[in-house]
Design an enzyme around this catalytic site. Sequence first.
Site, PDB file in Angstrom:
ATOM      1  N   GLY A  10     -91.972  32.021  31.891  1.00 15.40           N
ATOM      2  CA  GLY A  10     -93.203  31.639  31.212  1.00 15.40           C
ATOM      3  C   GLY A  10     -93.786  32.800  30.418  1.00 15.40           C
ATOM      4  O   GLY A  10     -93.188  33.878  30.339  1.00 15.40           O
ATOM      5  N   ALA A  61     -96.384  27.617  37.160  1.00 16.10           N
ATOM      6  CA  ALA A  61     -97.402  26.556  37.187  1.00 16.10           C
ATOM      7  C   ALA A  61     -96.981  25.416  36.277  1.00 16.10           C
ATOM      8  O   ALA A  61     -96.096  25.561  35.438  1.00 16.10           O
ATOM      9  CB  ALA A  61     -98.756  27.106  36.731  1.00 16.10           C
ATOM     10  N   THR A  63     -98.488  23.840  33.361  1.00 15.89           N
ATOM     11  CA  THR A  63     -99.579  24.304  32.484  1.00 15.89           C
ATOM     12  C   THR A  63     -99.885  23.353  31.318  1.00 15.89           C
ATOM     13  O   THR A  63    -100.726  23.682  30.483  1.00 15.89           O
ATOM     14  CB  THR A  63     -99.254  25.704  31.906  1.00 15.89           C
ATOM     15  OG1 THR A  63     -98.000  25.628  31.216  1.00 15.89           O
ATOM     16  CG2 THR A  63     -99.187  26.755  32.988  1.00 15.89           C
ATOM     17  N   TYR A 126    -105.533  19.002  35.444  1.00 13.67           N
ATOM     18  CA  TYR A 126    -104.978  20.353  35.540  1.00 13.67           C
ATOM     19  C   TYR A 126    -105.921  21.263  36.330  1.00 13.67           C
ATOM     20  O   TYR A 126    -105.508  21.956  37.268  1.00 13.67           O
ATOM     21  CB  TYR A 126    -104.730  20.905  34.129  1.00 13.67           C
ATOM     22  CG  TYR A 126    -104.409  22.381  34.068  1.00 13.67           C
ATOM     23  CD1 TYR A 126    -103.181  22.869  34.487  1.00 13.67           C
ATOM     24  CD2 TYR A 126    -105.344  23.292  33.574  1.00 13.67           C
ATOM     25  CE1 TYR A 126    -102.892  24.225  34.425  1.00 13.67           C
ATOM     26  CE2 TYR A 126    -105.061  24.654  33.505  1.00 13.67           C
ATOM     27  CZ  TYR A 126    -103.833  25.112  33.937  1.00 13.67           C
ATOM     28  OH  TYR A 126    -103.549  26.462  33.874  1.00 13.67           O
ATOM     29  N   TRP A 151    -107.130  30.971  28.258  1.00 14.74           N
ATOM     30  CA  TRP A 151    -106.596  30.935  26.891  1.00 14.74           C
ATOM     31  C   TRP A 151    -105.433  31.921  26.702  1.00 14.74           C
ATOM     32  O   TRP A 151    -105.436  32.747  25.773  1.00 14.74           O
ATOM     33  CB  TRP A 151    -107.699  31.250  25.887  1.00 14.74           C
ATOM     34  CG  TRP A 151    -108.865  30.318  25.852  1.00 14.74           C
ATOM     35  CD1 TRP A 151    -109.264  29.445  26.819  1.00 14.74           C
ATOM     36  CD2 TRP A 151    -109.821  30.192  24.774  1.00 14.74           C
ATOM     37  NE1 TRP A 151    -110.399  28.785  26.401  1.00 14.74           N
ATOM     38  CE2 TRP A 151    -110.760  29.210  25.154  1.00 14.74           C
ATOM     39  CE3 TRP A 151    -109.962  30.803  23.536  1.00 14.74           C
ATOM     40  CZ2 TRP A 151    -111.823  28.853  24.330  1.00 14.74           C
ATOM     41  CZ3 TRP A 151    -111.036  30.445  22.718  1.00 14.74           C
ATOM     42  CH2 TRP A 151    -111.941  29.475  23.116  1.00 14.74           C
TER      43      TRP A 151
HETATM   44  N1  LIG Z   1    -101.376  29.038  29.378  1.00 18.35           N
HETATM   45  C1  LIG Z   1    -102.684  29.187  29.444  1.00 18.35           C
HETATM   46  O1  LIG Z   1    -103.412  29.053  28.450  1.00 18.35           O
HETATM   47  C2  LIG Z   1    -103.341  29.535  30.753  1.00 18.35           C
HETATM   48  C3  LIG Z   1    -104.728  29.644  30.793  1.00 18.35           C
HETATM   49  C4  LIG Z   1    -105.328  29.980  32.006  1.00 18.35           C
HETATM   50  C5  LIG Z   1    -104.561  30.181  33.145  1.00 18.35           C
HETATM   51  N2  LIG Z   1    -103.211  30.042  33.064  1.00 18.35           N
HETATM   52  C6  LIG Z   1    -102.423  30.263  34.287  1.00 18.35           C
HETATM   53  O2  LIG Z   1    -101.661  31.443  34.090  1.00 18.35           O
HETATM   54  C7  LIG Z   1    -100.421  31.344  34.808  1.00 18.35           C
HETATM   55  C8  LIG Z   1     -99.279  31.673  33.852  1.00 18.35           C
HETATM   56  O3  LIG Z   1     -99.346  30.745  32.779  1.00 18.35           O
HETATM   57  P1  LIG Z   1     -98.252  30.733  31.622  1.00 18.35           P
HETATM   58  O4  LIG Z   1     -98.932  30.278  30.386  1.00 18.35           O
HETATM   59  O5  LIG Z   1     -97.486  32.004  31.647  1.00 18.35           O
HETATM   60  O6  LIG Z   1     -97.338  29.531  32.144  1.00 18.35           O
HETATM   61  P2  LIG Z   1     -95.998  28.977  31.469  1.00 18.35           P
HETATM   62  O7  LIG Z   1     -95.665  29.723  30.240  1.00 18.35           O
HETATM   63  O8  LIG Z   1     -96.151  27.480  31.415  1.00 18.35           O
HETATM   64  O9  LIG Z   1     -94.910  29.354  32.572  1.00 18.35           O
HETATM   65  C9  LIG Z   1     -94.897  28.759  33.826  1.00 18.35           C
HETATM   66  C10 LIG Z   1     -93.476  28.858  34.351  1.00 18.35           C
HETATM   67  O10 LIG Z   1     -93.454  28.228  35.642  1.00 18.35           O
HETATM   68  C11 LIG Z   1     -92.253  27.464  35.701  1.00 18.35           C
HETATM   69  N3  LIG Z   1     -92.322  26.389  36.693  1.00 18.35           N
HETATM   70  C12 LIG Z   1     -92.894  25.169  36.554  1.00 18.35           C
HETATM   71  N4  LIG Z   1     -92.656  24.426  37.643  1.00 18.35           N
HETATM   72  C13 LIG Z   1     -91.938  25.186  38.498  1.00 18.35           C
HETATM   73  C14 LIG Z   1     -91.353  24.969  39.761  1.00 18.35           C
HETATM   74  N5  LIG Z   1     -91.490  23.794  40.405  1.00 18.35           N
HETATM   75  N6  LIG Z   1     -90.663  25.963  40.352  1.00 18.35           N
HETATM   76  C15 LIG Z   1     -90.515  27.153  39.719  1.00 18.35           C
HETATM   77  N7  LIG Z   1     -91.012  27.430  38.504  1.00 18.35           N
HETATM   78  C16 LIG Z   1     -91.718  26.449  37.891  1.00 18.35           C
HETATM   79  C17 LIG Z   1     -92.145  26.892  34.302  1.00 18.35           C
HETATM   80  O11 LIG Z   1     -90.869  26.367  34.054  1.00 18.35           O
HETATM   81  P3  LIG Z   1     -90.752  25.124  33.035  1.00 18.35           P
HETATM   82  O12 LIG Z   1     -91.256  25.626  31.712  1.00 18.35           O
HETATM   83  O13 LIG Z   1     -89.303  24.805  33.052  1.00 18.35           O
HETATM   84  O14 LIG Z   1     -91.622  24.043  33.571  1.00 18.35           O
HETATM   85  C18 LIG Z   1     -92.461  28.111  33.460  1.00 18.35           C
HETATM   86  O15 LIG Z   1     -91.336  28.922  33.222  1.00 18.35           O
HETATM   87  C19 LIG Z   1    -100.389  29.936  35.396  1.00 18.35           C
HETATM   88  O16 LIG Z   1    -100.831  29.991  36.717  1.00 18.35           O
HETATM   89  C20 LIG Z   1    -101.401  29.175  34.575  1.00 18.35           C
HETATM   90  O17 LIG Z   1    -101.978  28.097  35.295  1.00 18.35           O
HETATM   91  C21 LIG Z   1    -102.575  29.743  31.894  1.00 18.35           C
END
Ligand SMILES: NC(=O)c1ccc[n+]([C@@H]2O[C@H](COP(=O)([O-])OP(=O)(O)OC[C@H]3O[C@@H](n4cnc5c(N)ncnc54)[C@H](OP(=O)(O)O)[C@@H]3O)[C@@H](O)[C@H]2O)c1
Length: 289
Positions: A10, A61, A63, A126, A151
């Site tokens: 991610g 997560a 996301t 979410y 964000w």
């Molecule tokens: N993105 C945002 O804007 C945002 C904002 C606030 C907080 N956050 C939080 O920040 C954290 C990191 O976010 P990010 O944007 O880096 O997330 P991301 O790019 O969506 O990466 C999440 C990773 O988790 C993997 N994943 C999903 N389901 C899984 C499972 N069952 N087992 C193992 N791995 C799994 C995903 O794989 P797949 O892609 O194959 O599903 C993806 O590689 C998360 O906790 C998110 O909730 C994000």
Amino acid sequence: MIIAVLGANGQLGNELQVLAKSYPDDSFYFTDIDEVNITQKESFENYIRKIQPDILINAAAFTAVDKAESDAEKAMQVNAKAVEIIASLSDTYHYFLIHVSTDYVFDGTHYKPYHELDVPHPVSIYGKTKLAGEQAIKGLLSRAIIIRTSWLYSSFGNNFVKTMLKLSKERSQLSVVFDQIGTPTYAADLADAILKICPQTQKIKNVEIYHYANEGVCSWYDLAKEIMYATASSCEIIPIETKDYPTAATRPHYSVLNKQKIKTDFGIRIPHWKDSLFHCLNQMNVLKK
Ligand SMILES: NC(=O)c1ccc[n+]([C@@H]2O[C@H](COP(=O)([O-])OP(=O)(O)OC[C@H]3O[C@@H](n4cnc5c(N)ncnc54)[C@H](OP(=O)(O)O)[C@@H]3O)[C@@H](O)[C@H]2O)c1
């Protein structure tokens, strides 16, 4: 230290992989769903038994905020049930959990930056599933860190910054909401903060929540304008209201996070969102010359 990272493919996971190279004294293990599905206890436990980490960073997560509205079951599995599995094995395998959560646990009715002790009230599936993940950790563990961020963007993965860059090449005008206020967070900055916290986890005596985002405040419209300015794009950004851009999930109108606690407890300096945006765009080689 042995540090294991879930969600390695991610945005945050990739930035952690980049920065890990600056920590040669620590051993890092990066994994994602292709190797370990965290919703399956046996798969996760086998991995943990093999790696025996001192610290486990959960950057995995579900996301997709809008998709979660129609796939609540999957969002709950990854964002809450899997977190319960991860937390439940922490004492058995002696790892310290650093878990990442979101500003979307708040409803956005505040007029001043959200403090860690403010009462969450998510307005989307979410947000509800992420809050359930936090509650699982609080219910099962006596010591852990939960970092709420907002964000998130990076040169890796899909995010608002990359969407704006792509669409600005295809269209002469883009409409972007100006009535959702928050702070963008460069995932590389968050990764840096997390790796600076790792050697300091001994001082954590409870389950502690921390807020982390870049400094400053803006709307999605302001962020889009800054991206166009930084890349010298001629695409015009039109401010619109949220009611004119309907989405499946409701988003908080205001989700600025108060970051004083993380700065004080860990001595972390946080860059301003504009500086970090320029840094990221420079990394992507799209900054105007
Ligand atoms: N993105 C945002 O804007 C945002 C904002 C606030 C907080 N956050 C939080 O920040 C954290 C990191 O976010 P990010 O944007 O880096 O997330 P991301 O790019 O969506 O990466 C999440 C990773 O988790 C993997 N994943 C999903 N389901 C899984 C499972 N069952 N087992 C193992 N791995 C799994 C995903 O794989 P797949 O892609 O194959 O599903 C993806 O590689 C998360 O906790 C998110 O909730 C994000």
